[in-house]
Design an enzyme around this catalytic site. Structure first.
Site, PDB file in Angstrom:
ATOM      1  N   ILE A 273     -90.642  10.080 -22.624  1.00  0.00           N
ATOM      2  CA  ILE A 273     -89.714  11.198 -22.845  1.00  0.00           C
ATOM      3  C   ILE A 273     -88.848  10.776 -24.033  1.00  0.00           C
TER       4      ILE A 273
ATOM      5  N   ASP B  90     -71.120  -4.079 -17.294  1.00  0.00           N
ATOM      6  CA  ASP B  90     -72.428  -4.687 -17.537  1.00  0.00           C
ATOM      7  C   ASP B  90     -73.050  -4.960 -16.177  1.00  0.00           C
TER       8      ASP B  90
ATOM      9  N   TYR C  44     -95.875   1.899 -15.367  1.00  0.00           N
ATOM     10  CA  TYR C  44     -96.594   0.614 -15.364  1.00  0.00           C
ATOM     11  C   TYR C  44     -96.065  -0.364 -14.300  1.00  0.00           C
TER      12      TYR C  44
ATOM     13  N   SER D 165     -88.522 -15.682 -25.734  1.00  0.00           N
ATOM     14  CA  SER D 165     -87.712 -16.800 -25.240  1.00  0.00           C
ATOM     15  C   SER D 165     -87.373 -16.542 -23.772  1.00  0.00           C
TER      16      SER D 165
ATOM     17  N   PRO E  13     -91.115   7.877 -14.903  1.00  0.00           N
ATOM     18  CA  PRO E  13     -91.408   8.816 -15.996  1.00  0.00           C
ATOM     19  C   PRO E  13     -92.427   8.241 -16.968  1.00  0.00           C
TER      20      PRO E  13
ATOM     21  N   GLY F  20     -74.470   6.966 -20.186  1.00  0.00           N
ATOM     22  CA  GLY F  20     -73.889   7.400 -21.451  1.00  0.00           C
ATOM     23  C   GLY F  20     -74.895   7.924 -22.460  1.00  0.00           C
TER      24      GLY F  20
HETATM   25  C1  HXC Z   1     -88.077 -10.475 -28.622  1.00  0.00           C
HETATM   26  C2  HXC Z   1     -85.835 -10.150 -28.162  1.00  0.00           C
HETATM   27  C3  HXC Z   1     -85.893  -8.868 -28.755  1.00  0.00           C
HETATM   28  C4  HXC Z   1     -87.143  -8.428 -29.310  1.00  0.00           C
HETATM   29  C5  HXC Z   1     -83.872  -9.214 -28.062  1.00  0.00           C
HETATM   30  N1  HXC Z   1     -84.582 -10.319 -27.759  1.00  0.00           N
HETATM   31  N2  HXC Z   1     -84.663  -8.319 -28.665  1.00  0.00           N
HETATM   32  N3  HXC Z   1     -86.918 -10.946 -28.100  1.00  0.00           N
HETATM   33  N4  HXC Z   1     -88.196  -9.272 -29.204  1.00  0.00           N
HETATM   34  N5  HXC Z   1     -87.286  -7.240 -29.887  1.00  0.00           N
HETATM   35  C6  HXC Z   1     -84.059 -11.516 -27.091  1.00  0.00           C
HETATM   36  C7  HXC Z   1     -82.954 -12.186 -27.882  1.00  0.00           C
HETATM   37  O1  HXC Z   1     -83.463 -13.082 -28.841  1.00  0.00           O
HETATM   38  C8  HXC Z   1     -82.203 -12.912 -26.784  1.00  0.00           C
HETATM   39  O2  HXC Z   1     -82.858 -14.096 -26.406  1.00  0.00           O
HETATM   40  C9  HXC Z   1     -82.324 -11.957 -25.610  1.00  0.00           C
HETATM   41  O3  HXC Z   1     -83.465 -11.133 -25.864  1.00  0.00           O
HETATM   42  C10 HXC Z   1     -81.106 -11.077 -25.450  1.00  0.00           C
HETATM   43  O4  HXC Z   1     -80.895 -10.397 -26.667  1.00  0.00           O
HETATM   44  P1  HXC Z   1     -79.464  -9.847 -27.078  1.00  0.00           P
HETATM   45  O5  HXC Z   1     -79.622  -9.010 -28.299  1.00  0.00           O
HETATM   46  O6  HXC Z   1     -78.474 -10.947 -27.121  1.00  0.00           O
HETATM   47  O7  HXC Z   1     -79.134  -8.995 -25.774  1.00  0.00           O
HETATM   48  P2  HXC Z   1     -78.255  -7.746 -25.535  1.00  0.00           P
HETATM   49  O8  HXC Z   1     -77.335  -7.492 -26.680  1.00  0.00           O
HETATM   50  O9  HXC Z   1     -77.671  -7.910 -24.217  1.00  0.00           O
HETATM   51  O10 HXC Z   1     -79.325  -6.540 -25.557  1.00  0.00           O
HETATM   52  C11 HXC Z   1     -80.263  -6.358 -24.511  1.00  0.00           C
HETATM   53  C12 HXC Z   1     -81.601  -5.803 -25.051  1.00  0.00           C
HETATM   54  C13 HXC Z   1     -81.380  -4.575 -25.964  1.00  0.00           C
HETATM   55  C14 HXC Z   1     -82.471  -5.498 -23.852  1.00  0.00           C
HETATM   56  C15 HXC Z   1     -82.272  -6.909 -25.895  1.00  0.00           C
HETATM   57  O11 HXC Z   1     -82.624  -4.061 -26.403  1.00  0.00           O
HETATM   58  C16 HXC Z   1     -80.610  -3.479 -25.266  1.00  0.00           C
HETATM   59  O12 HXC Z   1     -79.370  -3.471 -25.291  1.00  0.00           O
HETATM   60  N6  HXC Z   1     -81.300  -2.498 -24.635  1.00  0.00           N
HETATM   61  C17 HXC Z   1     -80.674  -1.411 -23.856  1.00  0.00           C
HETATM   62  C18 HXC Z   1     -81.344  -0.084 -24.028  1.00  0.00           C
HETATM   63  C19 HXC Z   1     -82.843  -0.047 -23.924  1.00  0.00           C
HETATM   64  O13 HXC Z   1     -83.529  -1.076 -24.061  1.00  0.00           O
HETATM   65  N7  HXC Z   1     -83.399   1.160 -23.696  1.00  0.00           N
HETATM   66  C20 HXC Z   1     -84.845   1.354 -23.614  1.00  0.00           C
HETATM   67  C21 HXC Z   1     -85.243   1.653 -22.235  1.00  0.00           C
HETATM   68  S1  HXC Z   1     -86.876   2.347 -22.229  1.00  0.00           S
HETATM   69  P3  HXC Z   1     -82.233 -15.559 -26.747  1.00  0.00           P
HETATM   70  O14 HXC Z   1     -83.200 -16.504 -26.145  1.00  0.00           O
HETATM   71  O15 HXC Z   1     -82.175 -15.620 -28.242  1.00  0.00           O
HETATM   72  O16 HXC Z   1     -80.881 -15.599 -26.102  1.00  0.00           O
HETATM   73  C22 HXC Z   1     -87.701   1.723 -20.881  1.00  0.00           C
HETATM   74  C23 HXC Z   1     -89.041   2.256 -20.433  1.00  0.00           C
HETATM   75  C24 HXC Z   1     -89.827   2.922 -21.490  1.00  0.00           C
HETATM   76  O17 HXC Z   1     -87.232   0.885 -20.229  1.00  0.00           O
HETATM   77  C25 HXC Z   1     -91.200   3.340 -21.046  1.00  0.00           C
HETATM   78  C26 HXC Z   1     -91.772   4.300 -22.056  1.00  0.00           C
HETATM   79  C27 HXC Z   1     -92.941   5.063 -21.545  1.00  0.00           C
HETATM   80  P1  NAP Z   2     -81.518   4.547 -23.046  1.00  0.00           P
HETATM   81  O1  NAP Z   2     -80.893   5.763 -23.623  1.00  0.00           O
HETATM   82  O2  NAP Z   2     -81.601   3.334 -23.889  1.00  0.00           O
HETATM   83  O3  NAP Z   2     -80.779   4.226 -21.684  1.00  0.00           O
HETATM   84  C1  NAP Z   2     -80.476   2.948 -21.218  1.00  0.00           C
HETATM   85  C2  NAP Z   2     -79.035   2.922 -20.797  1.00  0.00           C
HETATM   86  O4  NAP Z   2     -78.774   1.709 -20.087  1.00  0.00           O
HETATM   87  C3  NAP Z   2     -78.046   2.988 -21.959  1.00  0.00           C
HETATM   88  O5  NAP Z   2     -77.097   3.980 -21.712  1.00  0.00           O
HETATM   89  C4  NAP Z   2     -77.392   1.608 -21.965  1.00  0.00           C
HETATM   90  O6  NAP Z   2     -76.026   1.710 -22.366  1.00  0.00           O
HETATM   91  C5  NAP Z   2     -77.526   1.212 -20.500  1.00  0.00           C
HETATM   92  N1  NAP Z   2     -77.509  -0.222 -20.307  1.00  0.00           N
HETATM   93  C6  NAP Z   2     -78.316  -1.142 -20.888  1.00  0.00           C
HETATM   94  N2  NAP Z   2     -77.987  -2.371 -20.494  1.00  0.00           N
HETATM   95  C7  NAP Z   2     -76.958  -2.226 -19.628  1.00  0.00           C
HETATM   96  C8  NAP Z   2     -76.182  -3.150 -18.880  1.00  0.00           C
HETATM   97  N3  NAP Z   2     -76.414  -4.463 -18.947  1.00  0.00           N
HETATM   98  N4  NAP Z   2     -75.204  -2.667 -18.084  1.00  0.00           N
HETATM   99  C9  NAP Z   2     -74.971  -1.342 -18.012  1.00  0.00           C
HETATM  100  N5  NAP Z   2     -75.674  -0.424 -18.704  1.00  0.00           N
HETATM  101  C10 NAP Z   2     -76.654  -0.866 -19.499  1.00  0.00           C
HETATM  102  O7  NAP Z   2     -83.019   4.865 -22.603  1.00  0.00           O
HETATM  103  P2  NAP Z   2     -83.615   6.041 -21.677  1.00  0.00           P
HETATM  104  O8  NAP Z   2     -84.902   6.437 -22.298  1.00  0.00           O
HETATM  105  O9  NAP Z   2     -82.603   7.077 -21.404  1.00  0.00           O
HETATM  106  O10 NAP Z   2     -83.956   5.241 -20.341  1.00  0.00           O
HETATM  107  C11 NAP Z   2     -83.347   5.546 -19.104  1.00  0.00           C
HETATM  108  C12 NAP Z   2     -84.197   5.035 -17.975  1.00  0.00           C
HETATM  109  O11 NAP Z   2     -85.473   5.671 -17.986  1.00  0.00           O
HETATM  110  C13 NAP Z   2     -84.484   3.544 -18.023  1.00  0.00           C
HETATM  111  O12 NAP Z   2     -84.477   3.020 -16.707  1.00  0.00           O
HETATM  112  C14 NAP Z   2     -85.871   3.482 -18.595  1.00  0.00           C
HETATM  113  O13 NAP Z   2     -86.551   2.302 -18.223  1.00  0.00           O
HETATM  114  C15 NAP Z   2     -86.487   4.705 -17.945  1.00  0.00           C
HETATM  115  N6  NAP Z   2     -87.675   5.222 -18.624  1.00  0.00           N
HETATM  116  C16 NAP Z   2     -87.544   5.877 -19.803  1.00  0.00           C
HETATM  117  C17 NAP Z   2     -88.678   6.403 -20.397  1.00  0.00           C
HETATM  118  C18 NAP Z   2     -88.615   7.168 -21.687  1.00  0.00           C
HETATM  119  O14 NAP Z   2     -89.670   7.472 -22.252  1.00  0.00           O
HETATM  120  N7  NAP Z   2     -87.444   7.540 -22.185  1.00  0.00           N
HETATM  121  C19 NAP Z   2     -89.923   6.233 -19.792  1.00  0.00           C
HETATM  122  C20 NAP Z   2     -90.012   5.535 -18.601  1.00  0.00           C
HETATM  123  C21 NAP Z   2     -88.871   5.038 -18.013  1.00  0.00           C
HETATM  124  P3  NAP Z   2     -75.258   0.508 -23.107  1.00  0.00           P
HETATM  125  O15 NAP Z   2     -76.178   0.025 -24.184  1.00  0.00           O
HETATM  126  O16 NAP Z   2     -74.012   1.130 -23.610  1.00  0.00           O
HETATM  127  O17 NAP Z   2     -75.001  -0.501 -22.056  1.00  0.00           O
END
Ligand code: HXC
Ligand code: NAP
Length: 289
Positions: free
Chosen positions: A197, A72, A153, A111, A194, A18
């Site tokens: 980005i 999820d 990484y 945590s 990647p 999405g």
């Molecule tokens: C420390 C944290 C935290 C933070 C959440 N937690 N954020 N701890 N620092 N910044 C802890 C909470 O306290 C909780 O622990 C647990 O993590 C779950 O948090 P929730 O908010 O309840 O979880 P949830 O709503 O399910 O959200 C999951 C999430 C959130 C991972 C925390 O960030 C998310 O929805 N992310 C999805 C999208 C995303 O992250 N995209 C980026 C991908 S980029 P407790 O113990 O209190 O229960 C990537 C690669 C990038 O992956 C590489 C770049 C080069």
């Molecule tokens: P993003 O937009 O945050 O994408 C993450 C997606 O995962 C969101 O659409 C989110 O949607 C979904 N998601 C998270 N938790 C989920 C769950 N429990 N069940 C189902 N869906 C879930 O970030 P992005 O940059 O596009 O990242 C995409 C991929 O590229 C990831 O694997 C990331 O690690 C990788 N990556 C990104 C970068 C970068 O620089 N952008 C670099 C290296 C690797 P909902 O929140 O609606 O669930």
């Protein structure tokens, strides 16, 4: 870059489709003839993406090629239900494990729940979808393609994103293990690693101050971030039959970033002045009479 029908009739599930990179890949796959299934947790985000992709790719509503299903991926039963519902309409050809969770934190501040959240999405989520699709492909004696999205990484590890690093390393191992175990039954398994980005999801969580973007670009030999279009093109190639002999590989697309970080003399070399470079050159010997 590709023939317009490269992915014609391919049925592809993109987890986390999405937003960000998943959405960009979905658009490219649609442009190349595929039918896409997108899942994520937020129904409203999926619905908006479906509308946007429909407008961008001019898809006909008569034959619906974009399906959005909330799920999820941490929940194994929900994933089984999702895959069952898709299979009821026909088998998938491609699974792209793209959903992820990540944030910056000192590891000692985390945590157990924080570890469980990220490892649950990235590693277990990938495992749930891969097992649900893989078992069906094997039972039906049909091939399939899995494309996992990792990071650069996975092999080096990284400070301050430890839950993500350990989970992505697990996905890396899963990719290579199943490429061998299932390869003889027509299932290909690869990954893209990647570099940075710009996407809202990644950059809002991993770049606490906007000015850090310029410093981040200096770490990349090509001097810029990657684009979602470049990512989508690589993904299209790797899921297409055109890459049919690539199995068990991880393709890095990071502008050379991780190699620049790893090179012993890279940073030192940039510190040297022109005078120092000249001084280190061999002395010219006097021309012979
Ligand atoms: C420390 C944290 C935290 C933070 C959440 N937690 N954020 N701890 N620092 N910044 C802890 C909470 O306290 C909780 O622990 C647990 O993590 C779950 O948090 P929730 O908010 O309840 O979880 P949830 O709503 O399910 O959200 C999951 C999430 C959130 C991972 C925390 O960030 C998310 O929805 N992310 C999805 C999208 C995303 O992250 N995209 C980026 C991908 S980029 P407790 O113990 O209190 O229960 C990537 C690669 C990038 O992956 C590489 C770049 C080069
Ligand atoms: P993003 O937009 O945050 O994408 C993450 C997606 O995962 C969101 O659409 C989110 O949607 C979904 N998601 C998270 N938790 C989920 C769950 N429990 N069940 C189902 N869906 C879930 O970030 P992005 O940059 O596009 O990242 C995409 C991929 O590229 C990831 O694997 C990331 O690690 C990788 N990556 C990104 C970068 C970068 O620089 N952008 C670099 C290296 C690797 P909902 O929140 O609606 O669930």
């Amino acid at each position: 870059m590709f023939q317009k029908d490269l992915l014609q009739a391919k049925r592809i599930l993109i987890t986390g489709g999405g937003t960000g990179l998943g959405k960009a890949a979905a658009q490219r796959f649609l442009e190349l003839g595929a039918e896409v299934y997108l899942c994520g947790r937020r129904q409203d985000v999926l619905a908006a993406t479906e509308q946007e992709l429909h407008e961008r790719t001019g898809g006909s509503r008569d034959h619906k090629k974009i399906h959005t299903l909330p799920c999820d991926v941490r929940d194994a039963a929900a994933v089984e239900e999702l895959i069952g519902a898709i299979w009821a309409e026909g088998p998938l050809d491609v699974l792209m494990n793209n959903a992820a969770g990540n944030f910056l934190s000192r590891t000692e501040d985390l945590s157990l729940g924080a570890f469980q959240s990220v490892i649950g999405i990235v590693l277990l989520g990938t495992l749930h979808t891969t097992m649900a699709c893989g078992r069906r492909w094997l039972a039906e004696s049909r091939g399939g393609v899995v494309l996992n999205i990792t990071t650069t990484y996975t092999t080096t590890g990284s400070a301050y994103v430890v839950p993500s690093a350990v989970a992505k390393a697990g996905v890396h191992a899963l990719t290579r293990s199943l490429a061998v175990e299932w390869g003889n039954r027509g299932i290909r398994m690869n990954a893209i690693a990647p570099g940075p980005i710009p996407t809202e999801g990644a950059f809002s969580r991993l770049l606490p101050r906007p000015e850090l973007a310029e410093a981040a670009k200096k770490r990349i030999p090509l001097g810029r971030f990657g684009t979602t279009e470049e990512f989508a093109n690589l993904a299209a190639f790797l899921v297409s039959d055109g890459s049919g002999y690539i199995n068990g590989d991880v393709v890095t697309m990071d502008g050379g970033e991780w190699l620049q970080g790893a090179g012993e003399f890279t940073a030192l070399g940039r510190e040297l002045t022109e005078e120092e470079w000249q001084r280190m050159r061999p002395k010219k010997s006097a021309p012979k009479a």
